[in-house]
Structure formats: structure tokens, C-alpha cells
Design a protein around this motif. Structure first.
Motif, short mmCIF file in Angstrom:
data_model
loop_
_atom_site.label_atom_id
_atom_site.label_comp_id
_atom_site.label_asym_id
_atom_site.label_seq_id
_atom_site.Cartn_x
_atom_site.Cartn_y
_atom_site.Cartn_z
N GLU A 232 -0.24 4.75 -12.62
CA GLU A 232 -0.37 5.52 -11.37
C GLU A 232 0.43 4.89 -10.24
O GLU A 232 1.06 5.59 -9.43
CB GLU A 232 -1.85 5.60 -10.97
N HIS A 233 0.40 3.56 -10.16
CA HIS A 233 1.16 2.85 -9.14
C HIS A 233 1.87 1.65 -9.76
O HIS A 233 1.44 1.13 -10.80
CB HIS A 233 0.25 2.35 -8.01
N PRO B 62 10.35 0.59 -6.76
CA PRO B 62 9.78 1.77 -7.43
C PRO B 62 9.29 2.82 -6.43
O PRO B 62 8.86 2.48 -5.32
CB PRO B 62 8.60 1.17 -8.22
N ALA B 63 9.35 4.06 -6.84
CA ALA B 63 8.93 5.16 -5.96
C ALA B 63 7.42 5.19 -5.75
O ALA B 63 6.94 5.71 -4.74
CB ALA B 63 9.40 6.50 -6.55
N ASN B 64 6.68 4.64 -6.70
CA ASN B 64 5.21 4.65 -6.61
C ASN B 64 4.64 3.27 -6.31
O ASN B 64 3.54 2.93 -6.73
CB ASN B 64 4.62 5.19 -7.91
N VAL C 119 6.24 2.32 0.68
CA VAL C 119 5.25 1.66 -0.18
C VAL C 119 3.85 1.91 0.38
O VAL C 119 3.60 1.68 1.57
CB VAL C 119 5.52 0.15 -0.27
N ARG C 120 2.98 2.38 -0.45
CA ARG C 120 1.61 2.66 -0.03
C ARG C 120 0.83 1.36 0.13
O ARG C 120 1.06 0.38 -0.60
CB ARG C 120 0.92 3.55 -1.06
N ILE D 200 2.94 0.02 -4.58
CA ILE D 200 1.74 -0.16 -3.78
C ILE D 200 1.53 -1.64 -3.49
O ILE D 200 1.85 -2.50 -4.31
CB ILE D 200 0.49 0.43 -4.49
N TYR E 228 -3.60 -0.26 -12.64
CA TYR E 228 -2.28 0.33 -12.43
C TYR E 228 -1.38 0.12 -13.65
O TYR E 228 -0.61 1.01 -14.03
CB TYR E 228 -1.60 -0.27 -11.20
#
Length: 584
Positions: free
Chosen positions: A403-404, A355-357, A379-380, A359, A398
Motif C-alpha cells: 500500500e505504501h 516512490p509515488a506512494n 510523501v504522505r 510514506i 506496508y
């Protein structure tokens, strides 16, 4: 000072007399009467506190010990919180599980009967169950809360109680404060009433659960693998030695692995079956070398690819693999997490499912290797100070906000969770992912050890270590505060030949930049911990929990090669421990 001491002595005597005048079970009454004067002070100078890790203490009589009255007091505090939320919460009920420790089943039954006495439905596991299965069951049964009677890696004479919220994560600080406030209204648990077991069952308030939850959890575990291809090709060739260290998770983990095709699972007979006293392990910690001696012997005989060791509640695990010389080496929690995260992200990228978001979440006392790996894949990484209480709460948030997309979480004790259907540490999920990773690497002619070397070549050689000090006496908390205050105001000038660049004080939520002589706020949950960042990026930290007299020390470094990392780590560790010993 004298007035304070006299007041404490009066409180201790009052509590002791109150227990003497109570109709205790015969074994507790005998233990109480055999106490010496010095023991009375330690047993009654306080009520065993509840913290973000729940309650953990030595089993025995007294308000500062873990016993049926401690359990009743805590559960009445929880019951009052659930009742305040209304009839629907009472009907949703509480899931109660327990590990294989001495008295754990009895404590779980006491917890259940206090709750049912408050018209709260209870789902009680019929046999010892790992904490990860309890966390799963809370959400699976849509319960209002969960209770796990267990004490992690503490010795056999300890036990504890951990509370989970309705989202399946360890309860947040605000929830604990409400429970604690309810407990403060009770002097102790002596007057807390528990329902009779037959009445609880007949009324339908107490429901015994077991195999149906096992089956549901096992089905969800089939979601953990990233690449079914690797398992289909190589699972049967992966040789695994698995030890639950006489705890609860061995049978369930073996079933889960076997269902996926891992048939070469070898047990350690002396450590395989649950034991009330952990008679074949000293402290049931999967990172203690002495606990791994027998597993390594079995691994050598069967030429195992990996050795998996669980703590008694199957929340934390350790991973050992063969090095280049064919000897089994224990990986640190951060190294293991980094390897699993790298494998997971590699597979998700290959399958176009990253996924682009995304974490990943990590404890603040772990290395940055996993964060660097995550950054490579976009990945954050976020840090938490309150372990899986913070990780579980973030997972729930989340999922709610979008959001993530949660991908992975881990702490410094060997706890991790790859898949969000459990919101607490899950050693069984971790075992599956480690086995799959081994199968995948084996299919390409690689090993976990060689993969770790590649990560160190790409990101630097990371090394971590930890140590602990047990503080004694009734004033241990004051001792701990003095140590942290001294280390904060007068830290060692050098550690391993390196100067301090930053000091993070998680008690006040501030960090101090030593070079610029400025102080800034940090956003984190308040914990009793300090962390020091040294000039080359190495670090060390100190932490203590109000519920346990153990001061934990963590050290980490990143160097150009393994030899340099080991030397630097040893030098920092020696300086920090010397400074601590001079204070303690």
C-alpha cells in the motif's frame, strides 16, 4: 478504603513471606533481610507490569523490582505463547541480546535458560549488542521472537526487558496482552524453572552468536547511504566525534562509518567503553547537556563537523553541530529528523528513485516540520501514538500489502530508522545518514546548521522542548491518573498567552474542538496521553506509561523566526509546568 488498604497489606506480607521462605541466591537473601518496613511495601505491592515498552524497573529483590525472578516470569509467559504456536515456532527460536548494564548479561542468560527449558531454541549474543542489531537479527535468523535486556536512558540501577515479534518490530498490544495473561497465571517467578547452561548448550537448544551477525548487519548498513558520490568525494574530510555514553553501539558504529570511508572518527575516552555503572555519565541520555560537555571539548580540539551521541543500547541518538558563532548546539529530535528526511528525499528525487506512494511515520509528540517537508515531495505523513511499536508494525504491513513504500520514521526521543531492514530505532543507521548529509553539504560549501536555517526560512521556525516529573510512592499511578483527569477536565485557560483550540485525549480516542464544542473520534492506539493544540498552532502534551512513574511533558511551537519561537516556547513551557506543579 480501609478494607482496600488492609487487603493490600495482607498481599504484600504474603508475597514478602513467600520470598523469605524461598532459597534465594545469597546476595538477594541478604538484601531481602535488610529491608525496612517501608521498603517492603514498595518492593512487594505489585508485580512489575509489562507494557508496550516492555518491562523496566529498578534492580533489586521483590516483585516490584527487576531481578532474575522477574525475568523468569516474563520469559515463561513468552514461552507459553510460543509453545501455543507449535513446534515450528519453537524451532525457529528466540534471539536474546543485552546491553552493558550491571547484571544485563546474567538476566539475558536467565531468559535464555527459561526458554530452552520449554524446548525453545535460543540464539544468545556472546557480548553486549545494540537493540537495533537485535531487531535485525530476529529477521535475519527468521526467529519467532526476540528479547533485548536493556533500559534505554534510565540510570544505572535500572534494567529492563523488551520483546520483539517475528517481524523484527517491538511486539504489538495484542501480543503483550497474551504474554501478560500467561504471566497472570504465575504468582511470581520463584517456581519457574531454568535449564542448566551445560545441558542447554549440549542439547543444541542454546546457540551463541556474535561476529557473524555483526558482519551481516554491517553489510546491510552499506545500503543506508543515498549518494555514494558524496561519500567518495568528501567522507574523509568529515570530522566526527562519536560517543556511545559508555554503552554498546560505539564500536559497531565506528566500523560502519569507517567502511564507508569516514576515517576522521574521534572518540571520547571517558565515555567510549561499556561501563556497568555509567560512571562517567549521570543518566545515559544523549540529550542531557552535561553528558555532552566532554564530547564538545573533543569536538573543539579537532574542529569536528558534527557530534553524535547514542543512548546505551544505540536506539536513540542526538546530533550537535556548529552554529554561526562556531559553538556546538544540540538539535532537537524533530529538527534532526527533518534535516535527514529532507536530504533523503532530495537525493531520491535527484536519482529518480522517489516512490509515488512513499510514506513517513512520526510520533504524535513531534513537530510538523518533517510532515511539511514530506508534503513538498508528495510523501504522505502519518502519526503513531505508540512509538516504534506502531512504526515497526506499519513497516511490516506496508511491505506485505504494498500500500505504501516506507521511507522514514522517527520519535521524540531521538529514535529513527531510515532503512526498513531494521524495524526499530537504529542510531547506527542514523549516524551514517547524518555523516553522509554532512559530506554532501560540505561538498556544496554548506553545513547542517545553515541547512536548518534554510528549512526554517521555508517552513517557519520550529522549536521543541521536554520536561519530566518523577512521581513517588506506591500510589504514583493514581497520582498520574488524577493529573491527566484534572488537565483534561480543567486545562489551564491559557498557555503562553494562547487559548486551547483542540484537546486530543488518547486514553479514550477522542478529540474535543473547543470552539465548536464538539467531540469526535480519532483512530489511534490507546495510550495514557493528552495533547493540546493552541490557537497559533503551538502545542503541548502529557504522557505517562503504566510501567514507569515518570510523567513526560512535551512542548512545541512554530513561529516566523527563531527568537519568536524561543520566546513562545518558553512562555508555554512555564505555564504548563506551573499548572502541573500546582497539582502534583
Amino acid at each position: 478504603m480501609h478494607a482496600t488498604i488492609n487487603r493490600l497489606e495482607c498481599e504484600v506480607q504474603w508475597r514478602y513471606n513467600r520470598w523469605r521462605q524461598t532459597d534465594l541466591p545469597p546476595f538477594m537473601k541478604q538484601e531481602l533481610h535488610e529491608l525496612k518496613a517501608a521498603e517492603i511495601m514498595d518492593r512487594f505491592y505489585r508485580n512489575l507490569p509489562i507494557g508496550h515498552d516492555g518491562v523496566i524497573g529498578r534492580v533489586g529483590v521483590g516483585t516490584n523490582r527487576f531481578n532474575i525472578y522477574t525475568v523468569r516470569r516474563i520469559c515463561q509467559g513468552l514461552a507459553d505463547e510460543i509453545v501455543s504456536r507449535g513446534f515450528a515456532a519453537q524451532q525457529r527460536g528466540v534471539v536474546v541480546a543485552y546491553d552493558s548494564r550491571y547484571h544485563s548479561k546474567g538476566f539475558a542468560e536467565q531468559a535464555s535458560l527459561v526458554l530452552t527449558n520449554n524446548n525453545i531454541k535460543v540464539y544468545l549474543f556472546e557480548k553486549p549488542a545494540p537493540g537495533c542489531e537485535l531487531a535485525f537479527a530476529v529477521r535475519y535468523l527468521h526467529s519467532a521472537a526476540g528479547i533485548s535486556v536493556s533500559a534505554g536512558t534510565y540510570p544505572a540501577d535500572y534494567n529492563g526487558l523488551h520483546i520483539y515479534s517475528e517481524n523484527g518490530a517491538p511486539v504489538a498490544a495484542g501480543y503483550i496482552e497474551r504474554i501478560s495473561g500467561n504471566m497472570e497465571k504465575l504468582e511470581d517467578g520463584l517456581n519457574v524453572t531454568a535449564m542448566h547452561p551445560e545441558e542447554a548448550i549440549a542439547s543444541g537448544k542454546l546457540v551463541v552468536i556474535g561476529s557473524e551477525i555483526d558482519e551481516a548487519y554491517l553489510e546491510y548498513l552499506e545500503q543506508v547511504p543515498c549518494s555514494k558520490e558524496s561519500i567518495q568525494l568528501m567522507a574523509s574530510s568529515v570530522r566526527i566525534v562519536l560517543t556511545p555514553l559508555q554503552g554498546t553501539g560505539g564500536a559497531l558504529a565506528s566500523q560502519a562509518l569507517a567502511r564507508l570511508g569516514f576515517t576522521e572518527i574521534h572518540n571520547v575516552p571517558e565515555q567510549q567503553h561499556p561501563d556497568l555503572y555509567f560512571s562517567r555519565v549521570r543518566n545515559p541520555d544523549p540529550f542531557r547537556p552535561e553528558n555532552l560537555r566532554l564530547p564538545y571539548e573533543v569536538a573543539g580540539r579537532v574542529n569536528a563537523d558534527l557530534v553524535l551521541a547514542f543512548n546505551p543500547e544505540a536506539s536513540a541518538f542526538s546530533l550537535s553541530v556548529k552554529d554561526r558563532s562556531g559553538n556546538y548546539v544540540l538539535l532537537s529530535a524533530s529538527q534532526t529528523a527533518a534535516l535527514m528526511l529532507n536530504y533523503m528525499l532530495e537525493q531520491k528525487q535527484r536519482l529518480l528513485s522517489l516512490p509515488a506512494n512513499g510514506i513517513m511515520l512520526k510520533s504524535f509528540m513531534t513537530s510538523d516540520l518533517a510532515a511539511l517537508i514530506g508534503a513538498r515531495y508528495g510523501v504522505r505523513a502519518a502519526e503513531v501514538t505508540n512509538g516504534f511499536q506502531g512504526i515497526g508494525a506499519a513497516m511490516a504491513e506496508y511491505e506485505k500489502t504494498g500500500e505504501h513504500a516506507y521511507l522514514f520514521g522517527f520519535d521524540e526521543h531521538g529514535g529513527c530508522v531510515p532503512n526498513g531492514f531494521v524495524r526499530d530505532q537504529d542510531a547506527i543507521q542514523a549516524a551514517i545518514l547524518a555523516a553522509e548529509m554532512t559530506a554532501n553539504l560540505k561538498s556544496r560549501g554548506g553545513t547542517i546548521f545553515s541547512e536548518l536555517q534554510k528549512l526554517h526560512q521555508a517552513y517557519g521556525s520550529f522549536a521543541e522542548d521536554r520536561a519530566s516529573f518523577v512521581l513517588g510512592g506506591t500510589d504514583w499511578w493514581q497520582q498520574a491518573r488524577i493529573v491527566l483527569d484534572r488537565f483534561c477536565s480543567e486545562p489551564p485557560a491559557m498557555a503562553g498567552g494562547l487559548e486551547i483550540r483542540r484537546l486530543y485525549d488518547y486514553r479514550t480516542g477522542e478529540f474535543r474542538d473547543q470552539g465548536r464544542q464538539r467531540t469526535c473520534k480519532i483512530e489511534s492506539s490507546q495510550v495514557h496521553a493528552l495533547k493540546y493544540l493552541l490557537e497559533d498552532g503551538s502545542w503541548y502534551g502529557l504522557r505517562i506509561s503504566p510501567g514507569s512513574p515518570v510523567l513526560e511533558v512535551y512542548v512545541g511551537t512554530r513561529q516566523k523566526d527563531e527568537t519568536a519561537a524561543k520566546h513562545r516556547l518558553s512562555a508555554i513551557r512555564s505555564d504548563v509546568l506551573y499548572a502541573l506543579e500546582s497539582i502534583i
